[in-house]
Scaffold this active site. Structure first.
Site, PDB file in Angstrom:
ATOM      1  N   ALA A 125      -3.441   7.807  -5.156  1.00  0.00           N
ATOM      2  CA  ALA A 125      -2.121   7.213  -5.328  1.00  0.00           C
ATOM      3  C   ALA A 125      -2.354   5.767  -5.750  1.00  0.00           C
ATOM      4  CB  ALA A 125      -1.353   7.289  -4.017  1.00  0.00           C
ATOM      5  N   GLY A 181       0.823  -1.213   0.000  1.00  0.00           N
ATOM      6  CA  GLY A 181       0.000   0.000   0.000  1.00  0.00           C
ATOM      7  C   GLY A 181       0.847   1.250   0.000  1.00  0.00           C
ATOM      8  N   ASN A 182       0.236   2.383   0.244  1.00  0.00           N
ATOM      9  CA  ASN A 182       0.992   3.637   0.312  1.00  0.00           C
ATOM     10  C   ASN A 182       0.357   4.543   1.368  1.00  0.00           C
ATOM     11  OD1 ASN A 182      -1.025   5.465  -1.037  1.00  0.00           O
ATOM     12  ND2 ASN A 182      -0.732   3.940  -2.656  1.00  0.00           N
ATOM     13  N   ARG A 183       0.978   5.699   1.548  1.00  0.00           N
ATOM     14  CA  ARG A 183       0.604   6.560   2.680  1.00  0.00           C
ATOM     15  C   ARG A 183      -0.536   7.538   2.381  1.00  0.00           C
ATOM     16  NH1 ARG A 183       4.772   7.629   6.441  1.00  0.00           N
ATOM     17  NH2 ARG A 183       6.670   6.464   6.070  1.00  0.00           N
ATOM     18  N   SER A 184      -1.129   7.474   1.210  1.00  0.00           N
ATOM     19  CA  SER A 184      -2.138   8.486   0.877  1.00  0.00           C
ATOM     20  C   SER A 184      -3.355   8.410   1.810  1.00  0.00           C
ATOM     21  CB  SER A 184      -2.597   8.299  -0.569  1.00  0.00           C
ATOM     22  OG  SER A 184      -3.604   9.218  -0.851  1.00  0.00           O
TER      23      SER A 184
END
Ligand code: CTP
Length: 407
Positions: free
Chosen positions: A279, A212-215
């Site tokens: 993102a 995943g990512n931090r968005s």
């Protein structure tokens, strides 16, 4: 601040069970420095009593036109208001407002107000969908009122469906935006359908793990909220966010990049503009393990093979020949050579606008504020100073509106 300096808000409350949620809206309005005058209908007082409204607003509360007649409140309250918000707005209140009736203080106020007016309807699905209500809503919108779409969810009793009052915090945001934009509600996106993607995709490795990512989704939600305030019909494709639904937006929750692509492409078919603030993971695990991947004593873990995900933004830009006039906006998060990388990305993706911001572990992701440059395919470059994500959102919509009107 002296009471007379504060923006004046009239909170109209009509008789529905959701009237209790208007107390939270009232609290937010007063705590953020607004002078609020609550004008309930007679039936609203059956749900929440006059002392509650008076105590929370610090102002007198009347429902009829025969109290304090010497002060001519039936004319003055509306004339002096900077914003009128009716929450909840019942089918009956919408009908009386649409037909210009003036049989109580709230309807008199609606006729005398020349400021932005917001209705936040709440009722059973059947009442909301009835042609009479639909026509009343269309009439009010045609005259410039902001009628927020009700939320979908649990209604009074056992039924669920469209008709819930949106989250009071989100109604407050709509009000705040309208007040910030001045007396003329900038409804320059009225009649337009816009699609916004927000959040960050998650690509599953096994039933419990993902890449995943931090968005956080905040920028996309700000775009959706501001587009609603400017009159657009908004589809918000939200990937793994934990934010309340923006009032009035049609929210489509998704998980992976592939799901996001499907939802965005479907919504984009009749859209005037698509803004890709999400993102989107460029890669996903090549293999999804049906069972949880276990560690084995004495064995190194298997490397994770990745495959490319579809590039949704590039795909949308590629469809633009078939959709003349549709504006496609991308976002770029860069850590260095921000402008040069942004220009190259704009050309590579083929979109009309690219919002470039600099990111780092503690910059932008999850923050309330943002700083960016909006690059145009025409070579334009618009810096947006450090400020709320909504200010950046409004700059994006200003540019989109300009392009839509020119095209
Ligand atoms: N995007 C997309 N589909 C993808 C990846 C990104 O639609 N598979 C969109 C994002 O929503 C954003 C824009 O493309 O609007 C820029 O994403 P970014 O990740 O910065 O660009 P990349 O193509 O990943 O470029 P690079 O790897 O060089 O940073």
């Amino acid at each position: 601040m002296d009471r007379s300096d504060k923006p004046r808000v009239v909170l109209g409350v009509s008789g529905g069970i959701a009237a209790y949620k208007a107390c939270e809206l009232l609290r937010r309005l007063t705590e953020s420095g607004h002078d609020v005058r609550v004008v309930p209908t007679g039936s609203a007082l059956k749900f929440v009593g006059e002392p509650t409204w008076a105590a929370l607003s610090g102002n007198p509360v009347t429902t009829g036109v025969w109290e304090d007649v010497h002060e001519v409140p039936h004319v003055r309250i509306g004339q002096e208001a900077d914003l009128v918000v009716v929450a909840p707005a019942t089918a009956d209140t919408l009908a009386r407002a649409a037909h210009g009736l003036a049989d109580d203080l709230l309807t008199n106020t609606l006729l005398t107000a020349r400021c932005p007016v917001v209705f936040a309807p709440a009722m059973h699905t059947e009442m909301w969908e009835h042609p009479a209500t639909a026509e009343n809503v269309a009439t009010l919108r045609r005259r410039g009122a902001v009628v927020i779409e009700p939320a979908v969810g649990r209604l009074t009793g056992k039924d669920t469906g469209k008709g819930r009052l949106p989250d009071p915090g989100e109604i407050f945001e709509v009000c705040r935006r309208l007040l910030a934009r001045g007396a003329a509600p900038g409804r320059d996106l009225a009649g337009r359908h816009v699609v916004v993607s927000a959040g960050g995709t998650r690509e599953p490795l096994d039933p419990v793990r993902f890449l995943g990512n931090r968005s956080s989704g905040r920028q996309g939600y700000a775009l959706a909220r501001t587009a609603v305030a400017r009159g657009a019909r908004v589809t918000l494709v939200a990937a793994n966010t934990s934010l309340p639904d923006p009032a009035g937006a049609d929210v489509v929750p998704v998980g992976t990049a592939v799901q996001l692509r499907e939802a965005v492409l479907k919504a984009a078919e009749d859209a005037d503009a698509v803004v890709m603030a999400a993102a989107v993971a460029d890669f996903r695990p090549a293999r999804y393990a049906q069972g949880k991947i276990k560690k084995r004593d004495g064995q190194e873990p298997e490397p994770v093979a990745l495959v490319r995900n579809p590039d949704v933004l590039a795909e949308l830009a590629g469809l633009s020949a078939a959709r003349p006039g549709q504006v496609v906006v991308g976002f770029a998060a860069e850590t260095d050579d921000v402008l040069a990388n942004g220009r190259a990305k704009l050309a590579r993706k083929g979109c009309d606008l690219l919002v470039v911001n600099e990111v780092g572990e503690d910059r932008t992701f999850g923050a309330e504020e943002n700083e960016a440059v909006v690059l145009g395919a025409d070579g334009s470059e618009t810096p947006v100073p450090h400020g709320p994500k909504e200010a950046l959102a409004d700059t994006v919509w200003d540019k989109v509106v300009h392009m839509l009107n020119a095209g």
